[in-house]
Design an enzyme around this catalytic site. Structure first.
Site, mmCIF file in Angstrom:
data_model
loop_
_atom_site.group_PDB
_atom_site.id
_atom_site.type_symbol
_atom_site.label_atom_id
_atom_site.label_comp_id
_atom_site.label_asym_id
_atom_site.label_seq_id
_atom_site.Cartn_x
_atom_site.Cartn_y
_atom_site.Cartn_z
ATOM 1 N N TYR A 28 1.056 -1.334 0.052
ATOM 2 C CA TYR A 28 -0.142 0.083 -0.013
ATOM 3 C C TYR A 28 0.668 1.405 0.277
ATOM 4 C CZ TYR A 28 -4.140 3.052 1.651
ATOM 5 O OH TYR A 28 -4.402 4.654 1.841
ATOM 6 N N LYS B 114 -1.703 -1.703 -3.627
ATOM 7 C CA LYS B 114 -2.634 -0.874 -3.854
ATOM 8 C C LYS B 114 -1.980 0.421 -3.478
ATOM 9 C CE LYS B 114 -6.154 2.057 -0.482
ATOM 10 N NZ LYS B 114 -6.470 1.634 0.574
#
Length: 293
Positions: free
Chosen positions: A133, A162
């Site tokens: 992320y 992400k």
């Protein structure tokens, strides 16, 4: 496991400073009914910085219990201390999570070599598939493209990222650098369509806390390659996406929106503060405009 489709960065409902388990279950049931691919408990939207370790693990356990195999549970178990990230991830694996979201370490701002060693250590200490992320707006640094590619090559269970840096160009660069089976997911609702046009295969969404059906449809339309239809959906819903992220810091607007719909209380933990009266009035009007109240 492949990360592909629509995931909800789930809020954590509180009542009297405790997790509201009944509300949490109802929120998950709603997500499943909408056809969500997975839920992501205890991420930023789930107020992870303000829960203690026992609460953190219990929220993941409850998410697994309530999802009951009907969708993926990608547990937010990242930290800015590698040891803590490993311990949380191992605990999530033990209670049955199907994946882990590993945020870029924040505040201590490690080098790219430090990031590589951090994520590699986490991956080596779990059997769960790992979604990286990158969110420089919160962590102060991003996971470099070369670092991402290196991790994908060296760690078989690091399978996704992400991407929440707000840059279509970076998605293009990632798409060139990572293996074909490594998935890129949008971390910003308003950027889902352009990111997917450049190679992303899904979304970790904030707005899907209140409109999961809409985001499931938008992502699937992009996956089907029908970008004119997706653009029409994007045009319709963009003002809501934007409003939810601009009235205050996430997750204050989205939790307030869910509360206004009657699904939980507005309770948040400090240092998060409630919306101002003016912002709440704007949010209420926005939700009414889209038929959500």
């Amino acid at each position: 496991m492949t990360f592909r489709g629509t995931y909800t960065a789930l809020i954590t409902p509180f009542r009297e400073d405790r997790v509201d388990t009944a509300a949490f279950k109802a929120l998950i049931d709603r997500q499943v009914a909408a056809g969500i691919t997975g839920i992501v408990p205890v991420g930023t939207t789930g107020e992870s910085p303000t829960v203690d370790t026992d609460e953190h693990i219990e929220i993941i356990r409850l998410a697994v219990e309530y999802a009951a195999g009907r969708c993926q549970v990608v547990a937010g178990t990242g930290a800015n201390a590698t040891k803590e990230a490993i311990e949380l991830t191992q605990a999530a694996e033990k209670v049955g999570a199907t994946g882990t979201l590993q945020v870029c370490p924040y505040y201590n701002k490690p080098s790219q070599e430090g990031l590589y060693r951090h994520f590699k250590a986490v991956a080596e200490n779990t059997g769960l598939p790992v979604m990286l992320y990158s969110v420089p707006g919160r962590s102060g640094i991003e996971i470099g493209v070369e670092t991402t590619a290196r991790l994908a090559a060296d760690c078989k269970n690091i399978v996704s990222i992400k991407e929440a840096g707000g840059s279509v160009e970076r998605v293009n660069q990632l798409f060139q650098a990572v293996p074909a089976d490594f998935s890129i997911l949008s971390g910003d609702d308003p950027l889902t369509l352009p990111f997917m046009a450049c190679g992303a295969v899904g979304l970790v969404s904030v707005a899907s806390n209140i409109i999961p059906e809409v985001l499931v449809k938008l992502v699937q339309t992009c996956l089907d390659g029908d970008f004119p239809a997706a653009l029409a959906q994007q045009k319709k819903w963009y003002p809501l996406f934007r409003g939810l992220m601009s009235l205050d810091v996430n997750p204050v607007p989205i939790k307030t929106a869910v509360a206004l719909q009657g699904h939980c209380s507005e309770e948040m933990r400090l240092p998060l503060a409630p919306l101002t009266d003016s912002a709440k009035t704007q949010l209420t009007a926005l939700l009414k405009e889209f038929g959500l109240l």
